[in-house]
Every structure is written in structure tokens, then in C-alpha cells.
Design a protein around this motif. Structure first.
Motif, PDB file in Angstrom:
ATOM      1  N   GLY A   1       4.767  -0.760   2.838  1.00  0.00           N
ATOM      2  CA  GLY A   1       5.129   0.216   1.806  1.00  0.00           C
ATOM      3  C   GLY A   1       5.658  -0.532   0.586  1.00  0.00           C
ATOM      4  O   GLY A   1       5.418  -1.725   0.403  1.00  0.00           O
ATOM      5  N   CYS A   2       6.442   0.180  -0.201  1.00  0.00           N
ATOM      6  CA  CYS A   2       6.917  -0.338  -1.491  1.00  0.00           C
ATOM      7  C   CYS A   2       8.029  -1.373  -1.310  1.00  0.00           C
ATOM      8  O   CYS A   2       9.012  -1.112  -0.623  1.00  0.00           O
ATOM      9  CB  CYS A   2       7.441   0.849  -2.287  1.00  0.00           C
ATOM     10  SG  CYS A   2       8.161   0.452  -3.856  1.00  0.00           S
ATOM     11  N   ILE A   3       7.889  -2.545  -1.920  1.00  0.00           N
ATOM     12  CA  ILE A   3       9.009  -3.502  -1.857  1.00  0.00           C
ATOM     13  C   ILE A   3       9.840  -3.417  -3.131  1.00  0.00           C
ATOM     14  O   ILE A   3      10.745  -4.212  -3.346  1.00  0.00           O
ATOM     15  CB  ILE A   3       8.592  -4.966  -1.579  1.00  0.00           C
ATOM     16  CG1 ILE A   3       7.671  -5.512  -2.663  1.00  0.00           C
ATOM     17  CG2 ILE A   3       8.014  -5.133  -0.235  1.00  0.00           C
ATOM     18  CD1 ILE A   3       7.580  -7.033  -2.603  1.00  0.00           C
ATOM     19  N   GLY A   4       9.495  -2.509  -3.976  1.00  0.00           N
ATOM     20  CA  GLY A   4      10.318  -2.262  -5.155  1.00  0.00           C
ATOM     21  C   GLY A   4       9.772  -2.841  -6.437  1.00  0.00           C
ATOM     22  O   GLY A   4      10.088  -2.362  -7.522  1.00  0.00           O
ATOM     23  N   LEU A   5       8.944  -3.890  -6.311  1.00  0.00           N
ATOM     24  CA  LEU A   5       8.455  -4.560  -7.521  1.00  0.00           C
ATOM     25  C   LEU A   5       7.244  -3.820  -8.113  1.00  0.00           C
ATOM     26  O   LEU A   5       6.204  -4.425  -8.376  1.00  0.00           O
ATOM     27  CB  LEU A   5       8.017  -5.988  -7.181  1.00  0.00           C
ATOM     28  CG  LEU A   5       9.080  -6.950  -6.655  1.00  0.00           C
ATOM     29  CD1 LEU A   5       8.422  -8.157  -6.022  1.00  0.00           C
ATOM     30  CD2 LEU A   5       9.990  -7.398  -7.783  1.00  0.00           C
ATOM     31  N   CYS A   6       7.393  -2.516  -8.336  1.00  0.00           N
ATOM     32  CA  CYS A   6       6.234  -1.704  -8.746  1.00  0.00           C
ATOM     33  C   CYS A   6       5.640  -2.207 -10.067  1.00  0.00           C
ATOM     34  O   CYS A   6       4.464  -2.004 -10.332  1.00  0.00           O
ATOM     35  CB  CYS A   6       6.628  -0.246  -8.873  1.00  0.00           C
ATOM     36  SG  CYS A   6       7.444   0.387  -7.398  1.00  0.00           S
ATOM     37  N   TYR A   7       6.449  -2.881 -10.888  1.00  0.00           N
ATOM     38  CA  TYR A   7       5.961  -3.322 -12.202  1.00  0.00           C
ATOM     39  C   TYR A   7       4.912  -4.429 -12.107  1.00  0.00           C
ATOM     40  O   TYR A   7       4.270  -4.739 -13.112  1.00  0.00           O
ATOM     41  CB  TYR A   7       7.126  -3.754 -13.109  1.00  0.00           C
ATOM     42  CG  TYR A   7       7.898  -4.968 -12.633  1.00  0.00           C
ATOM     43  CD1 TYR A   7       8.844  -4.854 -11.633  1.00  0.00           C
ATOM     44  CD2 TYR A   7       7.685  -6.217 -13.196  1.00  0.00           C
ATOM     45  CE1 TYR A   7       9.548  -5.956 -11.184  1.00  0.00           C
ATOM     46  CE2 TYR A   7       8.390  -7.334 -12.760  1.00  0.00           C
ATOM     47  CZ  TYR A   7       9.313  -7.189 -11.756  1.00  0.00           C
ATOM     48  OH  TYR A   7      10.005  -8.279 -11.304  1.00  0.00           O
ATOM     49  N   VAL A   8       4.776  -5.050 -10.936  1.00  0.00           N
ATOM     50  CA  VAL A   8       3.728  -6.069 -10.805  1.00  0.00           C
ATOM     51  C   VAL A   8       2.648  -5.678  -9.799  1.00  0.00           C
ATOM     52  O   VAL A   8       1.880  -6.516  -9.327  1.00  0.00           O
ATOM     53  CB  VAL A   8       4.282  -7.483 -10.474  1.00  0.00           C
ATOM     54  CG1 VAL A   8       4.940  -8.102 -11.674  1.00  0.00           C
ATOM     55  CG2 VAL A   8       5.194  -7.452  -9.271  1.00  0.00           C
ATOM     56  N   GLU A   9       2.609  -4.392  -9.437  1.00  0.00           N
ATOM     57  CA  GLU A   9       1.539  -3.941  -8.533  1.00  0.00           C
ATOM     58  C   GLU A   9       0.182  -4.135  -9.189  1.00  0.00           C
ATOM     59  O   GLU A   9       0.099  -4.049 -10.415  1.00  0.00           O
ATOM     60  CB  GLU A   9       1.729  -2.450  -8.213  1.00  0.00           C
ATOM     61  CG  GLU A   9       2.795  -2.167  -7.185  1.00  0.00           C
ATOM     62  CD  GLU A   9       2.365  -2.488  -5.763  1.00  0.00           C
ATOM     63  OE1 GLU A   9       1.292  -3.100  -5.593  1.00  0.00           O
ATOM     64  OE2 GLU A   9       3.105  -2.155  -4.854  1.00  0.00           O
ATOM     65  N   PRO A  10      -0.882  -4.348  -8.457  1.00  0.00           N
ATOM     66  CA  PRO A  10      -0.984  -4.541  -7.010  1.00  0.00           C
ATOM     67  C   PRO A  10      -0.364  -5.869  -6.555  1.00  0.00           C
ATOM     68  O   PRO A  10      -0.499  -6.891  -7.223  1.00  0.00           O
ATOM     69  CB  PRO A  10      -2.488  -4.551  -6.756  1.00  0.00           C
ATOM     70  CG  PRO A  10      -3.125  -3.996  -7.969  1.00  0.00           C
ATOM     71  CD  PRO A  10      -2.208  -4.298  -9.097  1.00  0.00           C
ATOM     72  N   ILE A  11       0.274  -5.784  -5.387  1.00  0.00           N
ATOM     73  CA  ILE A  11       0.990  -6.935  -4.832  1.00  0.00           C
ATOM     74  C   ILE A  11       0.322  -7.379  -3.527  1.00  0.00           C
ATOM     75  O   ILE A  11      -0.109  -6.545  -2.743  1.00  0.00           O
ATOM     76  CB  ILE A  11       2.453  -6.537  -4.516  1.00  0.00           C
ATOM     77  CG1 ILE A  11       3.226  -6.294  -5.819  1.00  0.00           C
ATOM     78  CG2 ILE A  11       3.156  -7.570  -3.660  1.00  0.00           C
ATOM     79  CD1 ILE A  11       4.598  -5.702  -5.596  1.00  0.00           C
ATOM     80  N   MET A  12       0.223  -8.679  -3.334  1.00  0.00           N
ATOM     81  CA  MET A  12      -0.141  -9.180  -2.001  1.00  0.00           C
ATOM     82  C   MET A  12       0.744 -10.374  -1.664  1.00  0.00           C
ATOM     83  O   MET A  12       1.263 -11.035  -2.567  1.00  0.00           O
ATOM     84  CB  MET A  12      -1.632  -9.549  -1.921  1.00  0.00           C
ATOM     85  CG  MET A  12      -2.044 -10.780  -2.690  1.00  0.00           C
ATOM     86  SD  MET A  12      -3.829 -11.095  -2.570  1.00  0.00           S
ATOM     87  CE  MET A  12      -3.919 -12.200  -1.165  1.00  0.00           C
TER      88      MET A  12
ATOM     89  N   MET B   1       0.828  -1.214   0.000  1.00  0.00           N
ATOM     90  CA  MET B   1       0.000   0.000   0.000  1.00  0.00           C
ATOM     91  C   MET B   1       0.860   1.262   0.000  1.00  0.00           C
ATOM     92  O   MET B   1       0.591   2.216   0.728  1.00  0.00           O
ATOM     93  CB  MET B   1      -0.949  -0.011   1.206  1.00  0.00           C
ATOM     94  CG  MET B   1      -1.970  -1.118   1.157  1.00  0.00           C
ATOM     95  SD  MET B   1      -3.426  -0.683   0.202  1.00  0.00           S
ATOM     96  CE  MET B   1      -4.413   0.034   1.488  1.00  0.00           C
ATOM     97  N   GLY B   2       1.904   1.252  -0.852  1.00  0.00           N
ATOM     98  CA  GLY B   2       2.594   2.504  -1.127  1.00  0.00           C
ATOM     99  C   GLY B   2       1.718   3.251  -2.126  1.00  0.00           C
ATOM    100  O   GLY B   2       0.726   2.705  -2.628  1.00  0.00           O
ATOM    101  N   THR B   3       2.101   4.487  -2.460  1.00  0.00           N
ATOM    102  CA  THR B   3       1.274   5.246  -3.407  1.00  0.00           C
ATOM    103  C   THR B   3       1.154   4.517  -4.739  1.00  0.00           C
ATOM    104  O   THR B   3       0.062   4.451  -5.321  1.00  0.00           O
ATOM    105  CB  THR B   3       1.847   6.661  -3.613  1.00  0.00           C
ATOM    106  OG1 THR B   3       1.693   7.359  -2.384  1.00  0.00           O
ATOM    107  CG2 THR B   3       1.111   7.423  -4.698  1.00  0.00           C
ATOM    108  N   CYS B   4       2.266   3.916  -5.233  1.00  0.00           N
ATOM    109  CA  CYS B   4       2.153   3.230  -6.532  1.00  0.00           C
ATOM    110  C   CYS B   4       1.280   1.988  -6.408  1.00  0.00           C
ATOM    111  O   CYS B   4       0.555   1.647  -7.341  1.00  0.00           O
ATOM    112  CB  CYS B   4       3.477   2.892  -7.183  1.00  0.00           C
ATOM    113  SG  CYS B   4       4.947   3.230  -6.286  1.00  0.00           S
ATOM    114  N   GLY B   5       1.330   1.328  -5.275  1.00  0.00           N
ATOM    115  CA  GLY B   5       0.463   0.174  -5.057  1.00  0.00           C
ATOM    116  C   GLY B   5      -0.996   0.588  -5.060  1.00  0.00           C
ATOM    117  O   GLY B   5      -1.841  -0.041  -5.715  1.00  0.00           O
ATOM    118  N   ILE B   6      -1.290   1.666  -4.361  1.00  0.00           N
ATOM    119  CA  ILE B   6      -2.673   2.148  -4.286  1.00  0.00           C
ATOM    120  C   ILE B   6      -3.129   2.607  -5.676  1.00  0.00           C
ATOM    121  O   ILE B   6      -4.244   2.308  -6.112  1.00  0.00           O
ATOM    122  CB  ILE B   6      -2.800   3.284  -3.243  1.00  0.00           C
ATOM    123  CG1 ILE B   6      -2.531   2.723  -1.847  1.00  0.00           C
ATOM    124  CG2 ILE B   6      -4.174   3.951  -3.313  1.00  0.00           C
ATOM    125  CD1 ILE B   6      -2.423   3.763  -0.752  1.00  0.00           C
TER     126      ILE B   6
HETATM  127  S1  FES Z   1       4.767   0.734  -4.620  1.00  0.00           S
HETATM  128 FE1  FES Z   1       4.557  -1.355  -4.191  1.00  0.00          FE
HETATM  129  S2  FES Z   1       6.310  -2.237  -5.049  1.00  0.00           S
HETATM  130 FE2  FES Z   1       6.570  -0.149  -5.416  1.00  0.00          FE
END
Ligand code: FES
Ligand SMILES: Cc1cc2nc3c(=O)[nH]c(=O)nc-3n(C[C@H](O)[C@H](O)[C@H](O)COP(=O)(O)O)c2cc1C
Ligand code: SF4
Ligand code: SF4
Ligand code: SF4
Length: 619
Positions: A61-72, A28-33
Motif C-alpha cells: 500500500g501507500c508508504i506516504g511518498l505519494c509525490y514520487v509515485e509510481p514507486i518501486m 499499489m495504493g490507489t494513488c500509486g495505481i
Molecule cells: S499511494 Fe504510494 S506513496 Fe502514497
């Protein structure tokens, strides 16, 4: 002094207890949301509540893998942790049902697994630390991001948080702290790369009984989101770093200047400050040591120039955000004319690790003159966009091709912009350059704060220079003439070149103006604004020449220089292009080659998208 050891043990035990249950973590970082993480959360939360499931639902927060968001992620006590990507409300419920409740991994959505006591789940699911995205990374500044709940001080403490502050307050003098930071070789992560320990020493030695600590979280570079990710993923690390700095320089007050466009970061910071105050880790008499340190947040209105430290100081003081003449430097006379230390978010986030694990540990990473690791925001035309922390000294090629997975759609790499609007582009022949402050500066780019924008063969480098100059020109505060007027003149020239009206003398004029602005502008914004133009002129001069002399944009970007044509040998006469042309510029009989009337064509590009036979050429 009050020790945190017992509390830490208690919180660690709670984590051990928690691990006995099934836990689902949602990114649930901004990119995830933005990618839909909140919808995934909602779906899971409803299911857990309605069915009264014995499952703990948490966010990170962000684990870095933004290219596969949404992540669980699913953590079952009897299985390794599995990370799922590209989930939505529906697939999240499937994962909940099959994996979380029944122990069956949903393999087509699984992105990675984290082996537990050597055990894996399914052999075909990649091992997290061995994935190309992670293999070459190190985690120091963002070690906790995506791992802990950013709204829980207990988790931060359980993972070793505030141990460094405790160590400093209980057993180190101010000068010992400064010496340790100096010894680590840490250089400021906000762009300039100034040695952090030396900066702290200046503020420490400045006379005065009132001093301030500032954290620069303005992060205005297009394409940059490192600082936001740190604040959203591990806010306490920044607070701890700032408190240690306050102790070292003799300050009892600090400000975090964060742009208002980062509401989630602000919310998590507010919560973290409140928690730290309640736990006696900020405020009066911290841990009974006699040291006082109060932190406030100042939301900035999003002007790029307010990232410049003296403009930022003016903005905190309630004045218009315009840079001040230096000297005096903030270390001598900063906020309300008091000695002030300003550092970047990532710089502070590195401090607890340096104090806890020692300067030598940190200095063991990196190159001779650039120590440690650096967080980069990977954006542009790469396959794996995201957040990556790498040891300094890694090559640009390794970041782009190994970590970020190379260029999308098998296109050719053209250049990478490092350092945002103040930096420059680096072409293919320098891909093997090590990423460190000095090597990048020598190439006409700069480490900057960590924004890395990758461009492929479809990018026009004159247009790129124009984009960045347009940005800096609009963000110029107007205080000094070279920047205010000079960048405007440069932009006019670039616009002219892209419009096909370039003059033969334009390249010389651009170079002359660049050099004047660089050497006479008052602040870093103006001094670095010409960099994208100079770098593109250095490596892609032929593109400028093509635009000016041959009226051609080989990348096919500058609309005024484009001509759309139909290849009669490829055209099947299907008429699809004719139907979409908004101005009726295409003519031709059915099953016969069609033609474009260049006089009517407005170069909208609709026809090229429609043609299934690649018969339309743009050039
Ligand atoms: S915001 Fe979730 S991996 Fe970057
Ligand atoms: C136009 C401009 C914008 C800047 N923006 C930022 C920013 O967003 N974040 C940041 O940390 N530093 C920014 N800087 C650099 C700061 O002035 C300052 O050098 C930095 O915050 C110092 O921290 P460090 O030593 O930890 O790098 C900017 C500089 C200029 C000239
Ligand atoms: S260089 Fe530009 S941004 Fe900086 S003070 Fe001058 S006009 Fe303002
Ligand atoms: S580019 Fe647009 S205006 Fe020109 S021919 Fe194609 S569809 Fe018509
Ligand atoms: S869409 Fe392509 S093949 Fe069909 S008429 Fe147009 S150019 Fe020819």
C-alpha cells in the motif's frame, strides 16, 4: 485457547527465507495505481515471467511518498533496500536489469535507501529515515502501510498482528481492555476527538444482549485520503481493532461502512475478512476463546452526510442517510436500536499497538490532552504531497515546511485548511501553533479527520470559503431548515461577492447567518458548515472588503473582478497574445505595444499564458 505464537514464528521464518531472494515491491495504493503503478507492475510481471527470473514481485500500500509515485523498491539480499520514484514501465525494466539482477543502483531514479546492518549503497542517495519527509514522522497507525503485503494475513501476523487480540482474549477482562484504552488517552480520529475508552465504556455499560461495532470509513472530506490508505495498506489492523472493541463492549457483530468510491479498499477488506475467518481470527469461537465476532462490509453511496454516525446507521439499516436526533446516542441506541460503538478507521488501527505495547507507550507521544500520533493527508500547493503520521503537538510549520517541503514554485504561503469543510483556515501568523485538538479549535479550525490543504498567495480566500460552502450546501440532507435554507442563502451571498455584486451589509449577514446555523442545525454538517466562512472572515476580512467595496480580487481568482491589461513598456509587439485571444479583444501593430479592449475581453486568461515577456497584467 489456541496460541498464534507458532504460526507467527513460521511466518517470520518465511519472511527470513524470502529475504534471501531478490524482491521487488511496487506501490499499489490507489494513488500509486493512478500515477501508473499498475503499468510498472505489468511491465515487471511480464519480464519476470517471460525470462523466468528468480525474483519475487510483490505489492504494497501507500508508504506516504505519494509525490514520487509510481514507486518501486528493490531488496537484494546483499544490499540495502533502495526506493525508486517516478518510474514507468521502461525505467522499471532498467532498474530490474541493472539493480535487481546485476546489483548496480540506478542512482538518478533512486529516492532513498534503507541501510542494512549499517551499510549503505551510494553516499549520495538519501537515507530513508533521515529524509526531511520522514525525519519528524512517527509510525504507529500506519506502521505497516507500504511495508507489508496488504493481502497477506501471514505477513501481518509475522509483524506482530493479532497478538493484541490474542492477549485480550487470553488474559484481559472487558473492563481491563477499556481501562487500557482510556489510559492511553486515545481520542477519536474521525474529527470530534471524543475519548475512545470512554465511548467504549458507555457501550459496555449499556444494557442489552445484542450490541454492534461500526467502523466509519466514509471519508468524505475533499483532500482526505488517510483512511483509504490505512484500509488499502493494512486492513487487518482495522479488523483487529474492531474485534478488540467487540470483545470489550460485548458485541458479536460489526460493520465497516466504506464508500463505494473506494473499490480497492473494499477489495482488500473483503480479502482480509475472508483470511481472518479462515484463520479463526474472526467468526465463531475466535482462537478457541468462546468469543464470536462477525464482520460485514456496507458500501456507502458517497454522501458526505453519511459520515455522520447516526446518518451512517440509518444507511446501514437501508434507510435514507439522514441524521437522527441525539440523544439517544449510538452507545445507548444505535444500529437497529441496539447499543453500538462507532469509531473511525484510524482510531481502530491504533488499538492493536496500544494493547501490544501498552497504554503508556502511546500516551508517551503527544501533548497533555491529545495523546499519540495523527495521520495527515498533505495536499494543495506543497512540494511533497503524501501521507504523513506525526506526533500530536508538532507545529503546523513543521508539517508544511519540513515534512511537505514548503510551497511549490517558491510562492508565498497564505493559509492551510485543516479539518476539511467542517474546519477552518489558519494564516501565517499561527504557523507555530501545535497541532492538537484544542489548539486548532481555539483558532477556529479543527483537527478533523486529517485532511490538510495548503494554499499559496494565488488563492482567493473568499473563493475558498465559497468552495467549501458549495460542498456542504450540496451535501446537506435537507432535514432541518437552518442548514437546508441557511447554507443556500450564505452561498448566494458568497456567489454575489465573487461576482463583484457584493453589498456592504453582506459581511454582517454572513456572520449572523453563520451563528444561527451553527447553533440551530441538527447535525454536525450544518453546525460546522459556516466554519470556513467564519475562519476566512476572521483572518482575511480585508479580502472580503476588497471584493465588496473596491471590486477587487487581489489574488486574481474571481473572474468577474479581473481586468487584463498590457503594460506598454514591457510589450514587444510579438502578437502571440493576439493569435490566441478567442474573441479578438487584442489589437496592435507588429513590434508595437498591443492593447486589450476591456469591453470585449471575456477574461479567459489565454493571452497571459502565451506572453513570454510578462507584459500582461491581471488584477
Ligand atoms: S499511494 Fe504510494 S506513496 Fe502514497
Ligand atoms: C457531516 C459529517 C461527516 C462525517 N464524516 C466522517 C467520516 O467520514 N469518517 C469518520 O470517521 N467520522 C466522520 N464524522 C464524525 C462521525 O460522526 C463520528 O464522530 C466518528 O466516526 C466517531 O469516530 P471517532 O470517535 O473514532 O472519531 C462525520 C461527522 C459529520 C457531522
Ligand atoms: S444539519 Fe444539514 S445535514 Fe444535518 S440534518 Fe440538518 S439538513 Fe441534514
Ligand atoms: S483574457 Fe482572454 S479574452 Fe481577454 S484579452 Fe486575454 S485572451 Fe482575450
Ligand atoms: S504576447 Fe506579450 S509581448 Fe507579445 S504582443 Fe502580447 S503582450 Fe505584447
Amino acid at each position: 485457547m489456541i496460541s498464534l505464537a507458532e504460526k507467527r514464528k513460521e511466518y517470520q521464518n518465511r519472511l527470513v527465507e524470502k529475504a534471501k531472494k531478490t524482491v521487488i515491491v511496487v506501490g499499489m495504493g490507489t494513488c500509486g495505481i493512478a500515477a501508473g503503478g499498475d503499468k510498472v507492475w505489468q511491465a515487471l510481471e511480464n519480464a519476470v515471467k517471460n525470462k523466468n527470473l528468480d525474483i519475487e514481485l510483490v505489492y504494497s500500500g501507500c508508504i506516504g511518498l505519494c509525490y514520487v509515485e509510481p514507486i518501486m523498491e528493490v531488496h537484494r539480499p546483499d544490499m540495502p533496500r533502495v526506493i525508486y520514484g517516478n518510474v514507468n514501465g521502461e525505467t522499471a525494466l532498467k532498474i530490474l536489469e541493472e539493480h535487481a539482477l546485476n546489483g548496480k543502483v540506478v542512482s538518478d531514479l533512486a529516492v532513498a535507501q534503507d541501510p542494512k546492518e549499517g551499510k549503505t549503497v551510494l553516499p549520495e542517495i538519501p537515507i530513508l529515515n533521515e529524509m526531511p519527509f520522514y525525519k519528524k514522522q512517527v509510525k504507529t497507525a500506519i506502521a505497516n502501510c507500504g511495508i507489508i503485503n496488504p493481502d497477506s494475513i501471514e505477513e501481518y501476523i509475522a509483524y506482530g498482528g493479532y497478538e493484541a487480540l490474542e492477549k485480550v482474549l487470553s488474559s484481559m477482562s472487558q473492563t481491563q481492555v477499556i481501562e487500557e484504552v482510556k489510559k492511553s488517552g486515545l481520542r477519536g480520529r474521525g474529527g470530534g476527538g471524543f475519548p475512545t475508552g470512554l465511548k467504549w465504556e458507555f457501550a459496555y455499560k449499556s444494557p442489552g444482549d445484542k450490541k454492534y461495532v461500526i467502523c466509519n470509513a466514509d471519508e468524505g472530506d475533499p483532500g482526505a485520503f488517510m483512511d483509504r490508505s490505512v484500509l488499502e495498506g493494512d486492513p487487518h489492523a482495522v479488523l483487529e481493532g474492531m474485534a478488540i472493541c467487540g470483545y470489550a463492549i460485548g458485541a458479536d457483530e460489526g460493520y465497516i461502512y466504506v464508500r463505494a468510491e473506494y473499490p480497492l479498499a473494499i477489495k482488500r477488506l473483503e480479502n482480509a475478512i475472508a483470511q481472518a475467518e479462515k484463520a479463526g481470527l474472526l467468526g465463531e469461537n475466535i482462537l478457541g476463546s468462546g468469543f464470536n465476532f462477525k464482520l460485514r462490509i456496507k458500501a456507502g453511496a458517497g454522501a458526505f452526510v453519511c459520515g455522520e454516525e447516526t446518518a451512517l446507521i440509518n444507511s446501514i439499516e437501508g434507510k435514507r442517510g439522514m441524521p437522527r436526533v441525539r440523544p439517544p446516542f449510538p452507545a445507548q441506541s444505535g444500529l437497529w436500536n441496539k447499543p453500538t460503538n462507532n469509531n473511525n478507521v484510524e482510531t481502530y488501527a491504533n488499538i492493536p499497538g496500544i494493547i501490544r505495547k501498552g497504554a503508556d507507550w502511546f500516551a508517551g507521544m503527544g501533548t497533555e490532552k491529545s495523546k499519540g500520533s495523527k495521520v495527515f493527508a498533505l495536499t494543495g500547493k506543497v512540494n511533497r504531497t503524501g501521507l504523513a503520521e506525526v506526533p500530536i503537538g508538532i507545529t503546523i510549520r513543521e508539517i508544511i515546511f519540513d515534512i511537505a517541503g514548503g510551497i511549490q514554485n517558491n510562492k508565498k504561503f497564505k493559509a492551510v485548511q485543516i479539518g476539511g469543510p467542517s474546519g477552518g483556515c489558519i494564516p501565517e501568523e499561527y504557523l507555530d501553533t501545535p497541532v492538537d485538538y484544542d489548539s486548532l479549535t481555539a483558532l477556529g479550525a479543527m483537527m478533523g479527520s486529517g485532511g490538510l490543504v495548503v494554499m499559496d498567495e494565488t488563492t482567493c480566500m473568499v473563493d475558498v470559503a465559497r468552495f467549501f460552502l458549495n460542498f456542504t450546501q450540496k451535501e446537506s440532507c435537507g432535514k432541518c431548515t437552518p442548514c437546508r435554507e441557511g447554507t443556500k442563502r450564505m452561498l448566494e451571498i458568497l456567489n454575489r461577492i465573487c461576482d463583484g455584486k457584493g453589498k456592504p451589509e453582506d459581511i454582517d449577514t454572513l456572520e449572523r447567518l453563520s451563528n444561527v446555523i451553527k447553533s440551530t442545525a441538527l447535525c454536525g454538517l450544518g453546525q460546522s458548515a459556516p466554519n470556513p466562512v467564519l475562519a476566512t472572515l476572521r483572518y482575511f476580512r480585508n479580502e472580503y472588503e476588497d471584493h465588496i467595496h473596491n471590486k477587487k480580487c487581489t489574488a486574481g481568482v474571481c473572474t468577474a473582478l479581473l481586468e487584463y491589461k498590457i503594460d506598454p513598456d514591457k510589450c514587444k509587439g510579438c502578437g502571440a497574445c493576439k493569435k490566441v485571444c478567442p474573441v479578438g479583444a487584442i489589437s496592435g501593430e507588429k513590434k508595437e505595444a498591443h492593447e486589450i479592449d476591456a469591453g470585449k475581453c471575456i477574461k479567459c486568461g489565454s493571452c497571459i499564458e502565451k506572453c513570454k515577456f510578462d507584459a500582461i497584467i491581471k488584477g
